[in-house]
Design a protein around this motif. Structure first.
Motif, PDB file in Angstrom:
ATOM      1  N   PHE A  34       0.828  -1.203   0.000  1.00 41.07           N
ATOM      2  CA  PHE A  34       0.000   0.000   0.000  1.00 41.07           C
ATOM      3  C   PHE A  34       0.864   1.255   0.000  1.00 41.07           C
ATOM      4  O   PHE A  34       0.584   2.218  -0.717  1.00 41.07           O
ATOM      5  N   ALA A  35       1.941   1.259   0.790  1.00 45.61           N
ATOM      6  CA  ALA A  35       2.843   2.416   0.823  1.00 45.61           C
ATOM      7  C   ALA A  35       3.465   2.655  -0.550  1.00 45.61           C
ATOM      8  O   ALA A  35       3.610   3.801  -0.984  1.00 45.61           O
ATOM      9  N   MET A  36       3.805   1.581  -1.248  1.00 44.27           N
ATOM     10  CA  MET A  36       4.369   1.719  -2.602  1.00 44.27           C
ATOM     11  C   MET A  36       3.299   2.252  -3.568  1.00 44.27           C
ATOM     12  O   MET A  36       3.581   3.062  -4.447  1.00 44.27           O
ATOM     13  N   TRP A  37       2.056   1.801  -3.382  1.00 44.63           N
ATOM     14  CA  TRP A  37       0.955   2.307  -4.208  1.00 44.63           C
ATOM     15  C   TRP A  37       0.782   3.804  -3.962  1.00 44.63           C
ATOM     16  O   TRP A  37       0.577   4.576  -4.898  1.00 44.63           O
ATOM     17  N   CYS A  38       0.874   4.222  -2.693  1.00 41.10           N
ATOM     18  CA  CYS A  38       0.761   5.647  -2.349  1.00 41.10           C
ATOM     19  C   CYS A  38       1.873   6.456  -3.006  1.00 41.10           C
ATOM     20  O   CYS A  38       1.635   7.559  -3.506  1.00 41.10           O
ATOM     21  N   ASP A  39       3.069   5.929  -3.012  1.00 43.72           N
ATOM     22  CA  ASP A  39       4.180   6.604  -3.678  1.00 43.72           C
ATOM     23  C   ASP A  39       3.882   6.747  -5.172  1.00 43.72           C
ATOM     24  O   ASP A  39       4.104   7.807  -5.760  1.00 43.72           O
ATOM     25  N   ASN A  40       3.347   5.709  -5.759  1.00 46.82           N
ATOM     26  CA  ASN A  40       2.976   5.770  -7.181  1.00 46.82           C
ATOM     27  C   ASN A  40       1.883   6.812  -7.427  1.00 46.82           C
ATOM     28  O   ASN A  40       1.901   7.507  -8.447  1.00 46.82           O
ATOM     29  N   LEU A  41       0.936   6.921  -6.488  1.00 44.61           N
ATOM     30  CA  LEU A  41      -0.119   7.924  -6.618  1.00 44.61           C
ATOM     31  C   LEU A  41       0.481   9.324  -6.671  1.00 44.61           C
ATOM     32  O   LEU A  41       0.094  10.140  -7.507  1.00 44.61           O
ATOM     33  N   THR A  42       1.441   9.588  -5.798  1.00 44.26           N
ATOM     34  CA  THR A  42       2.056  10.918  -5.800  1.00 44.26           C
ATOM     35  C   THR A  42       2.790  11.182  -7.108  1.00 44.26           C
ATOM     36  O   THR A  42       2.772  12.293  -7.613  1.00 44.26           O
ATOM     37  N   MET A  43       3.405  10.146  -7.667  1.00 43.01           N
ATOM     38  CA  MET A  43       4.086  10.318  -8.958  1.00 43.01           C
ATOM     39  C   MET A  43       3.074  10.504 -10.081  1.00 43.01           C
ATOM     40  O   MET A  43       3.296  11.295 -11.000  1.00 43.01           O
ATOM     41  N   ALA A  44       1.949   9.781 -10.008  1.00 46.88           N
ATOM     42  CA  ALA A  44       0.918   9.894 -11.047  1.00 46.88           C
ATOM     43  C   ALA A  44       0.294  11.285 -11.042  1.00 46.88           C
ATOM     44  O   ALA A  44       0.003  11.850 -12.093  1.00 46.88           O
ATOM     45  N   PHE A  45       0.076  11.834  -9.846  1.00 48.43           N
ATOM     46  CA  PHE A  45      -0.477  13.183  -9.752  1.00 48.43           C
ATOM     47  C   PHE A  45       0.548  14.216 -10.209  1.00 48.43           C
ATOM     48  O   PHE A  45       0.197  15.237 -10.779  1.00 48.43           O
ATOM     49  N   GLY A  46       1.829  13.915  -9.927  1.00 47.07           N
ATOM     50  CA  GLY A  46       2.925  14.755 -10.399  1.00 47.07           C
ATOM     51  C   GLY A  46       2.721  16.232 -10.173  1.00 47.07           C
ATOM     52  O   GLY A  46       2.321  16.677  -9.109  1.00 47.07           O
ATOM     53  N   ASP A  47       3.003  16.996 -11.214  1.00 48.92           N
ATOM     54  CA  ASP A  47       2.901  18.455 -11.153  1.00 48.92           C
ATOM     55  C   ASP A  47       1.572  18.965 -11.682  1.00 48.92           C
ATOM     56  O   ASP A  47       1.423  20.148 -11.967  1.00 48.92           O
ATOM     57  N   ASP A  48       0.600  18.065 -11.835  1.00 47.76           N
ATOM     58  CA  ASP A  48      -0.709  18.463 -12.349  1.00 47.76           C
ATOM     59  C   ASP A  48      -1.384  19.442 -11.395  1.00 47.76           C
ATOM     60  O   ASP A  48      -1.153  19.427 -10.191  1.00 47.76           O
ATOM     61  N   GLU A  49      -2.236  20.289 -11.976  1.00 48.83           N
ATOM     62  CA  GLU A  49      -3.081  21.156 -11.152  1.00 48.83           C
ATOM     63  C   GLU A  49      -4.129  20.256 -10.503  1.00 48.83           C
ATOM     64  O   GLU A  49      -4.848  19.538 -11.176  1.00 48.83           O
ATOM     65  N   LEU A  50      -4.196  20.270  -9.192  1.00 48.48           N
ATOM     66  CA  LEU A  50      -5.109  19.400  -8.467  1.00 48.48           C
ATOM     67  C   LEU A  50      -6.203  20.214  -7.808  1.00 48.48           C
ATOM     68  O   LEU A  50      -5.960  21.309  -7.311  1.00 48.48           O
ATOM     69  N   ASN A  51      -7.417  19.628  -7.796  1.00 51.71           N
ATOM     70  CA  ASN A  51      -8.480  20.278  -7.045  1.00 51.71           C
ATOM     71  C   ASN A  51      -8.202  20.081  -5.557  1.00 51.71           C
ATOM     72  O   ASN A  51      -7.249  19.391  -5.170  1.00 51.71           O
ATOM     73  N   GLU A  52      -9.000  20.672  -4.718  1.00 52.18           N
ATOM     74  CA  GLU A  52      -8.752  20.651  -3.276  1.00 52.18           C
ATOM     75  C   GLU A  52      -8.707  19.229  -2.718  1.00 52.18           C
ATOM     76  O   GLU A  52      -7.830  18.882  -1.928  1.00 52.18           O
ATOM     77  N   TYR A  53      -9.649  18.374  -3.152  1.00 57.10           N
ATOM     78  CA  TYR A  53      -9.714  17.001  -2.654  1.00 57.10           C
ATOM     79  C   TYR A  53      -8.508  16.190  -3.120  1.00 57.10           C
ATOM     80  O   TYR A  53      -7.896  15.463  -2.338  1.00 57.10           O
ATOM     81  N   ASP A  54      -8.151  16.304  -4.407  1.00 52.94           N
ATOM     82  CA  ASP A  54      -6.989  15.579  -4.922  1.00 52.94           C
ATOM     83  C   ASP A  54      -5.704  16.068  -4.273  1.00 52.94           C
ATOM     84  O   ASP A  54      -4.782  15.285  -4.038  1.00 52.94           O
ATOM     85  N   SER A  55      -5.643  17.349  -3.974  1.00 51.51           N
ATOM     86  CA  SER A  55      -4.470  17.895  -3.301  1.00 51.51           C
ATOM     87  C   SER A  55      -4.333  17.290  -1.897  1.00 51.51           C
ATOM     88  O   SER A  55      -3.226  16.930  -1.474  1.00 51.51           O
ATOM     89  N   LEU A  56      -5.438  17.152  -1.199  1.00 48.40           N
ATOM     90  CA  LEU A  56      -5.430  16.519   0.115  1.00 48.40           C
ATOM     91  C   LEU A  56      -5.006  15.053  -0.007  1.00 48.40           C
ATOM     92  O   LEU A  56      -4.186  14.569   0.770  1.00 48.40           O
ATOM     93  N   ALA A  57      -5.552  14.345  -0.991  1.00 47.70           N
ATOM     94  CA  ALA A  57      -5.190  12.944  -1.217  1.00 47.70           C
ATOM     95  C   ALA A  57      -3.697  12.816  -1.514  1.00 47.70           C
ATOM     96  O   ALA A  57      -3.030  11.905  -1.020  1.00 47.70           O
ATOM     97  N   PHE A  58      -3.165  13.735  -2.310  1.00 46.59           N
ATOM     98  CA  PHE A  58      -1.739  13.747  -2.626  1.00 46.59           C
ATOM     99  C   PHE A  58      -0.917  13.884  -1.347  1.00 46.59           C
ATOM    100  O   PHE A  58       0.046  13.142  -1.131  1.00 46.59           O
ATOM    101  N   GLU A  59      -1.297  14.832  -0.488  1.00 48.79           N
ATOM    102  CA  GLU A  59      -0.566  15.063   0.760  1.00 48.79           C
ATOM    103  C   GLU A  59      -0.625  13.838   1.677  1.00 48.79           C
ATOM    104  O   GLU A  59       0.371  13.461   2.298  1.00 48.79           O
ATOM    105  N   ILE A  60      -1.783  13.214   1.770  1.00 46.09           N
ATOM    106  CA  ILE A  60      -1.937  12.033   2.620  1.00 46.09           C
ATOM    107  C   ILE A  60      -1.122  10.870   2.062  1.00 46.09           C
ATOM    108  O   ILE A  60      -0.414  10.181   2.807  1.00 46.09           O
TER     109      ILE A  60
END
Length: 101
Positions: A34-60
Motif C-alpha cells: 500500500f505504501a508503494m501504491w501511495c508513492d505511485n499515486l504521488t508520482m501519477a499526480f505529479g505536477d498536475d493542477e489538483l483540485n482541493e480534494y486531490d491535493s489533500l489525497a496527494f498530501e496524505i
C-alpha cells in the motif's frame, strides 16, 4: 513507478477505499504494498493542477509513503521483512478521517 500488486488506478477515490480496507483489517495486501501504491499515486499526480480534494489525497499519500520509510529505517527494523511489518492502525484511521472530512 514502484511494482505493486494493487491493480487500481491512482485516484483519490481509490486511496480512500484502500485506507478503508486497512481500517477494517481486511488483509487484502501488506501495508508495504500500500505504501508503494501511495508513492505511485504521488508520482501519477505529479505536477498536475489538483483540485482541493486531490491535493489533500496527494498530501496524505505522500505522508503515508514518507512515514513508511521513516518507520522502516527506525529502530533497526531493516532486518524485518517489509511485507510483514505494520504501521499503527491509528495512523490509517487518522488519514481516513482527514480524507473523509
Amino acid at each position: 513507478m514502484n511494482e505493486t500488486s494493487i491493480e487500481l488506478p491512482y485516484t483519490s477515490y481509490n486511496l480512500r477505499m484502500l485506507l478503508d480496507t486497512i481500517n477494517k483489517k481486511e488483509k487484502e495486501f501488506p501495508q508495504y504494498i500500500f505504501a508503494m501504491w501511495c508513492d505511485n499515486l504521488t508520482m501519477a499526480f505529479g505536477d498536475d493542477e489538483l483540485n482541493e480534494y486531490d491535493s489533500l489525497a496527494f498530501e496524505i499519500a505522500r505522508e503515508i509513503e514518507c512515514r513508511w520509510d521513516l518507520f522502516w529505517d527506525e529502530k533497526g527494523l531493516r532486518k524485518i521483512d517489509q511485507l510483514k511489518l505494520e504501521l499503527p492502525i491509528s495512523w490509517f484511521m487518522e488519514w481516513s478521517k482527514e480524507l473523509n472530512e
